[in-house]
Design a protein around this motif. Structure first.
Motif, PDB file in Angstrom:
ATOM      1  N   VAL A   1       0.864  -1.177   0.000  1.00 29.66           N
ATOM      2  CA  VAL A   1       0.000   0.000   0.000  1.00 29.66           C
ATOM      3  C   VAL A   1       0.904   1.231   0.000  1.00 29.66           C
ATOM      4  O   VAL A   1       1.810   1.337   0.831  1.00 29.66           O
ATOM      5  CB  VAL A   1      -0.927   0.019   1.229  1.00 29.66           C
ATOM      6  CG1 VAL A   1      -1.663   1.343   1.321  1.00 29.66           C
ATOM      7  CG2 VAL A   1      -1.927  -1.132   1.146  1.00 29.66           C
ATOM      8  N   PRO A   2       0.721   2.185  -0.896  1.00 27.60           N
ATOM      9  CA  PRO A   2       1.604   3.360  -0.982  1.00 27.60           C
ATOM     10  C   PRO A   2       1.653   4.129   0.326  1.00 27.60           C
ATOM     11  O   PRO A   2       0.666   4.217   1.053  1.00 27.60           O
ATOM     12  CB  PRO A   2       0.963   4.198  -2.098  1.00 27.60           C
ATOM     13  CG  PRO A   2       0.172   3.229  -2.901  1.00 27.60           C
ATOM     14  CD  PRO A   2      -0.323   2.199  -1.940  1.00 27.60           C
ATOM     15  N   GLU A   3       2.812   4.698   0.628  1.00 32.51           N
ATOM     16  CA  GLU A   3       2.978   5.511   1.822  1.00 32.51           C
ATOM     17  C   GLU A   3       2.836   6.991   1.519  1.00 32.51           C
ATOM     18  O   GLU A   3       2.870   7.818   2.427  1.00 32.51           O
ATOM     19  CB  GLU A   3       4.342   5.238   2.456  1.00 32.51           C
ATOM     20  CG  GLU A   3       4.487   3.805   2.963  1.00 32.51           C
ATOM     21  CD  GLU A   3       5.797   3.586   3.694  1.00 32.51           C
ATOM     22  OE1 GLU A   3       6.566   4.552   3.807  1.00 32.51           O
ATOM     23  OE2 GLU A   3       6.036   2.452   4.154  1.00 32.51           O
TER      24      GLU A   3
ATOM     25  N   ALA B   1      -9.555  12.105   2.098  1.00 31.25           N
ATOM     26  CA  ALA B   1      -9.769  13.366   2.821  1.00 31.25           C
ATOM     27  C   ALA B   1     -10.575  13.146   4.093  1.00 31.25           C
ATOM     28  O   ALA B   1     -10.288  13.749   5.136  1.00 31.25           O
ATOM     29  CB  ALA B   1     -10.487  14.360   1.906  1.00 31.25           C
ATOM     30  N   PHE B   2     -11.594  12.270   4.025  1.00 32.87           N
ATOM     31  CA  PHE B   2     -12.399  11.992   5.216  1.00 32.87           C
ATOM     32  C   PHE B   2     -11.540  11.369   6.322  1.00 32.87           C
ATOM     33  O   PHE B   2     -11.652  11.734   7.497  1.00 32.87           O
ATOM     34  CB  PHE B   2     -13.564  11.059   4.873  1.00 32.87           C
ATOM     35  CG  PHE B   2     -14.856  11.774   4.657  1.00 32.87           C
ATOM     36  CD1 PHE B   2     -15.438  12.514   5.681  1.00 32.87           C
ATOM     37  CD2 PHE B   2     -15.508  11.725   3.436  1.00 32.87           C
ATOM     38  CE1 PHE B   2     -16.637  13.179   5.501  1.00 32.87           C
ATOM     39  CE2 PHE B   2     -16.709  12.392   3.233  1.00 32.87           C
ATOM     40  CZ  PHE B   2     -17.272  13.119   4.263  1.00 32.87           C
ATOM     41  N   GLU B   3     -10.693  10.413   5.955  1.00 41.23           N
ATOM     42  CA  GLU B   3      -9.819   9.780   6.944  1.00 41.23           C
ATOM     43  C   GLU B   3      -8.863  10.796   7.539  1.00 41.23           C
ATOM     44  O   GLU B   3      -8.612  10.818   8.748  1.00 41.23           O
ATOM     45  CB  GLU B   3      -9.041   8.626   6.305  1.00 41.23           C
ATOM     46  CG  GLU B   3      -9.878   7.397   6.003  1.00 41.23           C
ATOM     47  CD  GLU B   3     -10.392   6.712   7.260  1.00 41.23           C
ATOM     48  OE1 GLU B   3      -9.650   6.670   8.265  1.00 41.23           O
ATOM     49  OE2 GLU B   3     -11.533   6.229   7.243  1.00 41.23           O
ATOM     50  N   PHE B   4      -8.294  11.650   6.694  1.00 39.24           N
ATOM     51  CA  PHE B   4      -7.359  12.665   7.167  1.00 39.24           C
ATOM     52  C   PHE B   4      -8.060  13.689   8.070  1.00 39.24           C
ATOM     53  O   PHE B   4      -7.477  14.184   9.040  1.00 39.24           O
ATOM     54  CB  PHE B   4      -6.704  13.374   5.985  1.00 39.24           C
ATOM     55  CG  PHE B   4      -5.594  12.585   5.341  1.00 39.24           C
ATOM     56  CD1 PHE B   4      -5.224  11.342   5.834  1.00 39.24           C
ATOM     57  CD2 PHE B   4      -4.911  13.078   4.251  1.00 39.24           C
ATOM     58  CE1 PHE B   4      -4.197  10.614   5.252  1.00 39.24           C
ATOM     59  CE2 PHE B   4      -3.881  12.363   3.658  1.00 39.24           C
ATOM     60  CZ  PHE B   4      -3.523  11.132   4.162  1.00 39.24           C
ATOM     61  N   TYR B   5      -9.298  14.016   7.710  1.00 34.98           N
ATOM     62  CA  TYR B   5     -10.074  14.960   8.535  1.00 34.98           C
ATOM     63  C   TYR B   5     -10.250  14.421   9.946  1.00 34.98           C
ATOM     64  O   TYR B   5     -10.012  15.131  10.939  1.00 34.98           O
ATOM     65  CB  TYR B   5     -11.436  15.205   7.883  1.00 34.98           C
ATOM     66  CG  TYR B   5     -12.494  15.738   8.824  1.00 34.98           C
ATOM     67  CD1 TYR B   5     -12.376  16.999   9.407  1.00 34.98           C
ATOM     68  CD2 TYR B   5     -13.615  14.961   9.148  1.00 34.98           C
ATOM     69  CE1 TYR B   5     -13.355  17.479  10.270  1.00 34.98           C
ATOM     70  CE2 TYR B   5     -14.583  15.439  10.007  1.00 34.98           C
ATOM     71  CZ  TYR B   5     -14.457  16.693  10.561  1.00 34.98           C
ATOM     72  OH  TYR B   5     -15.401  17.162  11.433  1.00 34.98           O
TER      73      TYR B   5
ATOM     74  N   ILE C   1      -0.157   9.021  11.953  1.00 31.02           N
ATOM     75  CA  ILE C   1      -0.317  10.399  12.440  1.00 31.02           C
ATOM     76  C   ILE C   1      -0.642  10.414  13.923  1.00 31.02           C
ATOM     77  O   ILE C   1      -0.040  11.166  14.712  1.00 31.02           O
ATOM     78  CB  ILE C   1      -1.429  11.113  11.638  1.00 31.02           C
ATOM     79  CG1 ILE C   1      -0.940  11.414  10.217  1.00 31.02           C
ATOM     80  CG2 ILE C   1      -1.862  12.401  12.335  1.00 31.02           C
ATOM     81  CD1 ILE C   1      -2.060  11.795   9.262  1.00 31.02           C
ATOM     82  N   LEU C   2      -1.585   9.578  14.325  1.00 32.30           N
ATOM     83  CA  LEU C   2      -1.988   9.561  15.729  1.00 32.30           C
ATOM     84  C   LEU C   2      -0.861   9.023  16.621  1.00 32.30           C
ATOM     85  O   LEU C   2      -0.680   9.484  17.751  1.00 32.30           O
ATOM     86  CB  LEU C   2      -3.254   8.718  15.904  1.00 32.30           C
ATOM     87  CG  LEU C   2      -4.515   9.276  15.218  1.00 32.30           C
ATOM     88  CD1 LEU C   2      -5.701   8.373  15.467  1.00 32.30           C
ATOM     89  CD2 LEU C   2      -4.800  10.690  15.701  1.00 32.30           C
TER      90      LEU C   2
ATOM     91  N   PHE D   1      -4.618   3.098   2.503  1.00 36.75           N
ATOM     92  CA  PHE D   1      -3.558   4.106   2.604  1.00 36.75           C
ATOM     93  C   PHE D   1      -3.902   5.140   3.669  1.00 36.75           C
ATOM     94  O   PHE D   1      -3.090   5.458   4.544  1.00 36.75           O
ATOM     95  CB  PHE D   1      -3.375   4.790   1.238  1.00 36.75           C
ATOM     96  CG  PHE D   1      -2.654   6.096   1.307  1.00 36.75           C
ATOM     97  CD1 PHE D   1      -1.278   6.142   1.493  1.00 36.75           C
ATOM     98  CD2 PHE D   1      -3.345   7.298   1.198  1.00 36.75           C
ATOM     99  CE1 PHE D   1      -0.615   7.358   1.558  1.00 36.75           C
ATOM    100  CE2 PHE D   1      -2.684   8.516   1.266  1.00 36.75           C
ATOM    101  CZ  PHE D   1      -1.315   8.543   1.440  1.00 36.75           C
ATOM    102  N   ALA D   2      -5.125   5.655   3.599  1.00 35.01           N
ATOM    103  CA  ALA D   2      -5.543   6.683   4.550  1.00 35.01           C
ATOM    104  C   ALA D   2      -5.590   6.134   5.973  1.00 35.01           C
ATOM    105  O   ALA D   2      -5.216   6.821   6.930  1.00 35.01           O
ATOM    106  CB  ALA D   2      -6.906   7.239   4.158  1.00 35.01           C
ATOM    107  N   SER D   3      -6.041   4.884   6.110  1.00 36.14           N
ATOM    108  CA  SER D   3      -6.107   4.265   7.434  1.00 36.14           C
ATOM    109  C   SER D   3      -4.718   4.106   8.038  1.00 36.14           C
ATOM    110  O   SER D   3      -4.499   4.377   9.221  1.00 36.14           O
ATOM    111  CB  SER D   3      -6.806   2.913   7.333  1.00 36.14           C
ATOM    112  OG  SER D   3      -6.873   2.287   8.586  1.00 36.14           O
ATOM    113  N   ARG D   4      -3.768   3.662   7.194  1.00 35.59           N
ATOM    114  CA  ARG D   4      -2.399   3.520   7.687  1.00 35.59           C
ATOM    115  C   ARG D   4      -1.815   4.883   8.076  1.00 35.59           C
ATOM    116  O   ARG D   4      -1.183   5.015   9.124  1.00 35.59           O
ATOM    117  CB  ARG D   4      -1.532   2.881   6.605  1.00 35.59           C
ATOM    118  CG  ARG D   4      -0.055   2.807   6.995  1.00 35.59           C
ATOM    119  CD  ARG D   4       0.840   2.459   5.827  1.00 35.59           C
ATOM    120  NE  ARG D   4       0.725   1.077   5.431  1.00 35.59           N
ATOM    121  CZ  ARG D   4       1.421   0.536   4.437  1.00 35.59           C
ATOM    122  NH1 ARG D   4       2.255   1.279   3.740  1.00 35.59           N
ATOM    123  NH2 ARG D   4       1.274  -0.743   4.142  1.00 35.59           N
TER     124      ARG D   4
END
Length: 532
Positions: A116-118, A252-256, A175-176, A167-170
């Motif tokens: 999965v891309p980073e 975007a939703f995951e990042f938000y 981030i957290l 990707f967003a989940s990873r």
């Protein structure tokens, strides 16, 4: 076996051995494995088919696009289809039901999830893997190894096509984790440059320290000192918000949510981590107050800075302003808690003065003097901690609240004395003057801050309005050796009323100092009959 209904049972052992010794190594090995089928002629026109595993010297799995892995597994399935199931569709389907859930899980955990891309910019490159995955499942469907109609069997395609979500989940997890480490590892030490004589918080446009500790408050036109944790947390959140502006809707939703959760981690971690420090008077508590104030200001600014560039599909749902009041309230609660701790310590110190009774006696005077010295020490300590770190307006307001509690308490205790000897009044006057003299530099600094605030329009109330009891206790020191007629004249002129004295306080004060006489009765009558 099919006739007697034990086909599943009979093939289960073969399925387990195939997964363990063939599929798992083919997917898990550091280098891909190729399969070679060999036919060994036997007696009576019988031949033996052998599928031989041959380790490859090609690049490791992490560097391939999945084609090698998929082609190897197809070879295995073809071998089973032809040599074990004898091209019987129902037998192949039975074998697929026994093995496919485990095969797909192995491929996801050992290959797809690892590629999965980073970086969001590399998501397009993943399309080649998606194509190979679809081709792989299509080949399995053609051999009836998996169902062509049941979407549940398209596990790999579903995972690959949802790569944006993975990707967003990873990234959200990363981030957290980074935000959590920032908050846990920060020692909340006070920056060395902020402990000097001059406050680091300025709003006059002059050059100030530009380290990570000093930040701008967006809606207050001021700068304040914060912890490295708060400044770096905001840098991380700003980076997330910039990524949202460049991302697809799902990412975007995951990042938000990652941005919101990262900010809320401060609320969840720091108050617990600093619980002991918040119980005392120290710079850490003041820094945490500044952190919360800074975070609330930054959160309010998100909408102005980023909202217009968010993907249109999430603009209606991406809200941050609801968090700002929480941090503003937290900042105020921390500040008020500090003020109350200071006031409590000051009250304890003043309790040792025993109401300032009998100060004409040496022991009582020394006890009262020691209490006054403790008060001065506490106030100076608070001044040293608060002034370099708090915003000028906040420092001014907070210190005035503390001083008001001290001056009002001392004034009240002295005015409650019902009988004072002449020597006692002089000693009380001496104690008040001693305290005001020792606090003169503190009061001058407050007056300077207040005057500066008037010039800049931030807070225009005079110091006597912020500390009503300052004028009252200063006048009380004068009253303690003032003649009775002068006290009466001061009341008649309205001077004492303007200093905050009440009619009953002045009457009780006169009765406590002056013996009963015709003059006292006359003066009390005059005082009682002054129109208010």
């Amino acid at each position: 076996m099919e006739v007697v209904g034990i086909l599943d049972y009979g093939l289960a052992k073969v399925a387990d051995l195939t997964i363990k010794y063939v599929i798992s190594p083919a997917v898990s090995y550091g280098s891909p494995i190729t399969f070679v089928e060999e036919l060994n002629p036997g007696p009576e026109k019988m031949s033996e088919a052998i599928l031989r595993m041959v380790p490859s010297v090609d690049d490791k799995i992490e560097n391939v696009d999945g084609k090698t892995i998929y082609s190897g597994i197809i070879q295995v399935v073809k071998f089973i289809h032809k040599r074990i199931c004898l091209q019987n569709g129902s037998w192949v389907r039975c074998f697929g039901r026994l093995t496919w859930p485990r095969i797909s899980e192995l491929i996801i955990s050992n290959f797809l999830s690892k590629v999965v891309p980073e970086d969001a910019s590399k998501l397009a490159d993943f399309q080649k893997i998606i194509d190979h995955t679809s081709e792989f499942e299509a080949a399995l469907k053609e051999m009836m190894f998996i169902s062509a109609s049941d979407n549940k069997d398209a596990r790999l395609s579903n995972f690959a096509e949802n790569v944006e979500v993975h990707f967003a989940s990873r990234k959200k997890t990363e981030i957290l984790a980074k935000a959590r480490n920032l908050l846990l590892q920060c020692d909340f030490a006070v920056p060395q440059e902020s402990t000097g004589k001059d406050p680091i918080c300025q709003n006059d446009g002059m050059a100030v320290d530009s380290s990570e500790h000093v930040v701008d408050l967006l809606f207050m036109s001021e700068r304040c000192v914060v912890t490295i944790a708060a400044s770096q947390l905001m840098k991380l959140v700003h980076q997330i918000l910039q990524d949202i502006c460049l991302s697809s809707t799902r990412v975007a939703f995951e990042f938000y949510h990652a941005a919101r959760d990262a900010v809320l981690l401060y609320e969840a971690i720091v108050p617990v981590k600093l619980e002991r420090q918040l119980e005392g008077i120290n710079q850490v508590a003041v820094l945490m107050h500044n952190d919360c104030l800074y975070l609330s200001q930054e959160i309010l600014g998100f909408a102005f800075e980023y909202h217009s560039d968010f993907p249109s599909s999430i603009k209606e749902h991406a809200v941050f302003a609801d968090m700002a009041p929480r941090f503003h309230l937290m900042a105020e609660e921390i500040l008020q808690r500090q003020i109350q701790i200071v006031i409590f310590n000051l009250r304890e110190a003043l309790d040792g003065a025993d109401g300032f009774q009998n100060t004409h006696q040496i022991q009582q005077f020394e006890s009262a003097k020691f209490s006054i010295e403790q008060v001065v020490f506490i106030l100076e300590k608070v001044h040293i901690i608060w002034e370099p770190l708090l915003l000028p307006s906040t420092y001014n307001r907070s210190m005035c609240t503390v001083l008001e509690s001290v001056f009002s308490r001392i004034t009240r205790d002295i005015l409650l004395l019902d009988d004072m000897a002449a020597e006692e009044t002089l000693q009380l006057q001496r104690l008040i003057n001693l305290m005001l003299e020792n606090l003169s530099s503190l009061l001058e600094s407050l007056a300077a801050v207040n005057q500066k605030g008037k010039t800049e329009g931030d807070f225009s109330r005079p110091l006597d309005d912020l500390i009503p009891s300052l004028c009252k206790i200063s006048k009380l020191a004068e009253l303690l050796d003032m003649p009775l007629r002068s006290i009466t004249a001061a009341w008649e002129s309205g001077e004492l009323l303007s200093c905050g004295f009440t009619l009953s306080e002045i009457e009780d004060f006169i009765k406590a100092i002056f013996a009963d006489s015709t003059l006292r009765k006359e003066c009390l009558w005059r005082i009682e009959n002054v129109p208010l």
